[in-house]
Design a protein around this motif. Structure first.
Motif, PDB file in Angstrom:
ATOM      1  N   LEU A   1       0.828  -1.210   0.000  1.00  0.00           N
ATOM      2  CA  LEU A   1       0.000   0.000   0.000  1.00  0.00           C
ATOM      3  C   LEU A   1       0.862   1.260   0.000  1.00  0.00           C
ATOM      4  O   LEU A   1       1.843   1.340   0.746  1.00  0.00           O
ATOM      5  N   PRO A   2       0.477   2.245  -0.807  1.00  0.00           N
ATOM      6  CA  PRO A   2       1.171   3.527  -0.758  1.00  0.00           C
ATOM      7  C   PRO A   2       0.677   4.346   0.437  1.00  0.00           C
ATOM      8  O   PRO A   2      -0.277   3.951   1.119  1.00  0.00           O
ATOM      9  N   GLU A   3       1.307   5.458   0.675  1.00  0.00           N
ATOM     10  CA  GLU A   3       0.818   6.390   1.691  1.00  0.00           C
ATOM     11  C   GLU A   3      -0.526   6.948   1.224  1.00  0.00           C
ATOM     12  O   GLU A   3      -0.735   7.167   0.027  1.00  0.00           O
ATOM     13  N   LYS A   4      -1.435   7.178   2.159  1.00  0.00           N
ATOM     14  CA  LYS A   4      -2.769   7.626   1.775  1.00  0.00           C
ATOM     15  C   LYS A   4      -2.742   8.962   1.036  1.00  0.00           C
ATOM     16  O   LYS A   4      -3.544   9.182   0.125  1.00  0.00           O
ATOM     17  N   GLU A   5      -1.803   9.861   1.374  1.00  0.00           N
ATOM     18  CA  GLU A   5      -1.739  11.167   0.715  1.00  0.00           C
ATOM     19  C   GLU A   5      -1.346  11.031  -0.762  1.00  0.00           C
ATOM     20  O   GLU A   5      -1.893  11.724  -1.610  1.00  0.00           O
ATOM     21  N   GLU A   6      -0.392  10.137  -1.058  1.00  0.00           N
ATOM     22  CA  GLU A   6       0.020   9.983  -2.455  1.00  0.00           C
ATOM     23  C   GLU A   6      -1.062   9.293  -3.276  1.00  0.00           C
ATOM     24  O   GLU A   6      -1.278   9.627  -4.439  1.00  0.00           O
ATOM     25  N   LEU A   7      -1.786   8.394  -2.675  1.00  0.00           N
ATOM     26  CA  LEU A   7      -2.904   7.743  -3.353  1.00  0.00           C
ATOM     27  C   LEU A   7      -4.013   8.758  -3.642  1.00  0.00           C
ATOM     28  O   LEU A   7      -4.550   8.815  -4.754  1.00  0.00           O
TER      29      LEU A   7
ATOM     30  N   TYR B   1      -8.647  -7.258  -3.016  1.00  0.00           N
ATOM     31  CA  TYR B   1      -8.072  -8.599  -3.067  1.00  0.00           C
ATOM     32  C   TYR B   1      -6.598  -8.544  -3.442  1.00  0.00           C
ATOM     33  O   TYR B   1      -5.766  -9.236  -2.865  1.00  0.00           O
ATOM     34  N   TYR B   2      -6.261  -7.681  -4.417  1.00  0.00           N
ATOM     35  CA  TYR B   2      -4.880  -7.564  -4.890  1.00  0.00           C
ATOM     36  C   TYR B   2      -4.737  -6.218  -5.581  1.00  0.00           C
ATOM     37  O   TYR B   2      -5.618  -5.821  -6.344  1.00  0.00           O
ATOM     38  N   SER B   3      -3.649  -5.530  -5.320  1.00  0.00           N
ATOM     39  CA  SER B   3      -3.417  -4.217  -5.921  1.00  0.00           C
ATOM     40  C   SER B   3      -1.985  -4.115  -6.417  1.00  0.00           C
ATOM     41  O   SER B   3      -1.079  -4.730  -5.860  1.00  0.00           O
ATOM     42  N   VAL B   4      -1.800  -3.303  -7.457  1.00  0.00           N
ATOM     43  CA  VAL B   4      -0.470  -3.017  -7.992  1.00  0.00           C
ATOM     44  C   VAL B   4      -0.333  -1.507  -8.102  1.00  0.00           C
ATOM     45  O   VAL B   4      -1.257  -0.817  -8.553  1.00  0.00           O
ATOM     46  N   TYR B   5       0.827  -1.013  -7.696  1.00  0.00           N
ATOM     47  CA  TYR B   5       1.114   0.420  -7.735  1.00  0.00           C
ATOM     48  C   TYR B   5       2.405   0.634  -8.513  1.00  0.00           C
ATOM     49  O   TYR B   5       3.390  -0.075  -8.294  1.00  0.00           O
TER      50      TYR B   5
ATOM     51  N   HIS C   1      10.140   7.549  -7.185  1.00  0.00           N
ATOM     52  CA  HIS C   1       9.478   7.584  -5.875  1.00  0.00           C
ATOM     53  C   HIS C   1       8.127   8.298  -5.891  1.00  0.00           C
ATOM     54  O   HIS C   1       7.585   8.626  -4.835  1.00  0.00           O
ATOM     55  N   GLN C   2       7.574   8.572  -7.084  1.00  0.00           N
ATOM     56  CA  GLN C   2       6.247   9.184  -7.189  1.00  0.00           C
ATOM     57  C   GLN C   2       5.266   8.124  -7.677  1.00  0.00           C
ATOM     58  O   GLN C   2       5.543   7.419  -8.659  1.00  0.00           O
ATOM     59  N   LEU C   3       4.128   8.023  -7.002  1.00  0.00           N
ATOM     60  CA  LEU C   3       3.070   7.116  -7.440  1.00  0.00           C
ATOM     61  C   LEU C   3       2.480   7.643  -8.736  1.00  0.00           C
ATOM     62  O   LEU C   3       1.972   8.762  -8.778  1.00  0.00           O
ATOM     63  N   VAL C   4       2.581   6.858  -9.813  1.00  0.00           N
ATOM     64  CA  VAL C   4       2.121   7.327 -11.119  1.00  0.00           C
ATOM     65  C   VAL C   4       0.979   6.501 -11.689  1.00  0.00           C
ATOM     66  O   VAL C   4       0.339   6.907 -12.669  1.00  0.00           O
ATOM     67  N   ALA C   5       0.701   5.345 -11.088  1.00  0.00           N
ATOM     68  CA  ALA C   5      -0.379   4.505 -11.616  1.00  0.00           C
ATOM     69  C   ALA C   5      -0.807   3.487 -10.580  1.00  0.00           C
ATOM     70  O   ALA C   5      -0.055   3.151  -9.660  1.00  0.00           O
ATOM     71  N   THR C   6      -2.005   2.984 -10.766  1.00  0.00           N
ATOM     72  CA  THR C   6      -2.538   1.980  -9.861  1.00  0.00           C
ATOM     73  C   THR C   6      -3.567   1.126 -10.593  1.00  0.00           C
ATOM     74  O   THR C   6      -4.139   1.524 -11.600  1.00  0.00           O
ATOM     75  N   GLY C   7      -3.796  -0.043 -10.056  1.00  0.00           N
ATOM     76  CA  GLY C   7      -4.848  -0.940 -10.522  1.00  0.00           C
ATOM     77  C   GLY C   7      -5.099  -1.948  -9.418  1.00  0.00           C
ATOM     78  O   GLY C   7      -4.197  -2.261  -8.633  1.00  0.00           O
TER      79      GLY C   7
ATOM     80  N   ARG D   1      -1.182   8.423 -14.448  1.00  0.00           N
ATOM     81  CA  ARG D   1      -1.025   9.879 -14.591  1.00  0.00           C
ATOM     82  C   ARG D   1      -0.837  10.215 -16.066  1.00  0.00           C
ATOM     83  O   ARG D   1      -0.128   9.517 -16.777  1.00  0.00           O
ATOM     84  N   SER D   2      -1.454  11.290 -16.506  1.00  0.00           N
ATOM     85  CA  SER D   2      -1.451  11.645 -17.923  1.00  0.00           C
ATOM     86  C   SER D   2      -0.051  11.730 -18.524  1.00  0.00           C
ATOM     87  O   SER D   2       0.178  11.278 -19.647  1.00  0.00           O
TER      88      SER D   2
END
Length: 133
Positions: A9-15, A43-47, A52-58, A76-77
């Protein structure tokens, strides 16, 4: 630029910031803690990260036995068209296939060709309950 993929899990602020960039916060109306809880309950997540910047998630929502629903896939665009979404889909699908889960999801009409190129096909029509108001 190297992209790294993680399942922690990422930090809640970056998410929350990523969801804001994607325009999803307005639709979902969740605060940062609620959004983090949704990820924790998945169930399962990928970041995906770049420098060090969160740029995508699923992520996958599942009963763990029969069905798995892909959702929350966003990039991210400024990082689109680099194979990030494709890699996340591959990771999510592989995890589901290893656990014998039937993969399903909903997407916007304009994204159908993207997913068809990745081995998915249209099989049903999606429905949503109308919101009051």
């Amino acid at each position: 630029m190297e992209i790294s993929y993680r399942t922690e899990l990422p930090e809640k602020e970056e998410l929350f910031e990523l969801y804001g960039h994607l325009g999803w916060n307005e639709f979902l109306s969740l605060n940062a803690q609620q959004l983090l809880q949704a990820m924790q309950n998945s169930y399962y997540s990928v970041y995906a990260y770049a420098d060090h910047q969160l740029v995508a998630t699923g992520r996958v929502i599942s009963d763990g036995v029969i069905n798995a629903y892909l959702c929350g896939l966003g990039v991210r665009s400024e990082y689109r068209h680099r194979g990030i979404a494709t890699r996340i889909i591959e990771m999510l699908a592989a995890h589901c296939q290893e656990n014998n889960l039937h993969i399903q999801f909903f997407c916007e009409d304009e994204l159908v060709p993207f997913y068809e190129k990745r081995g998915f096909y249209k099989f049903a029509e999606g429905m949503a309950l109308k919101e009051d108001g």
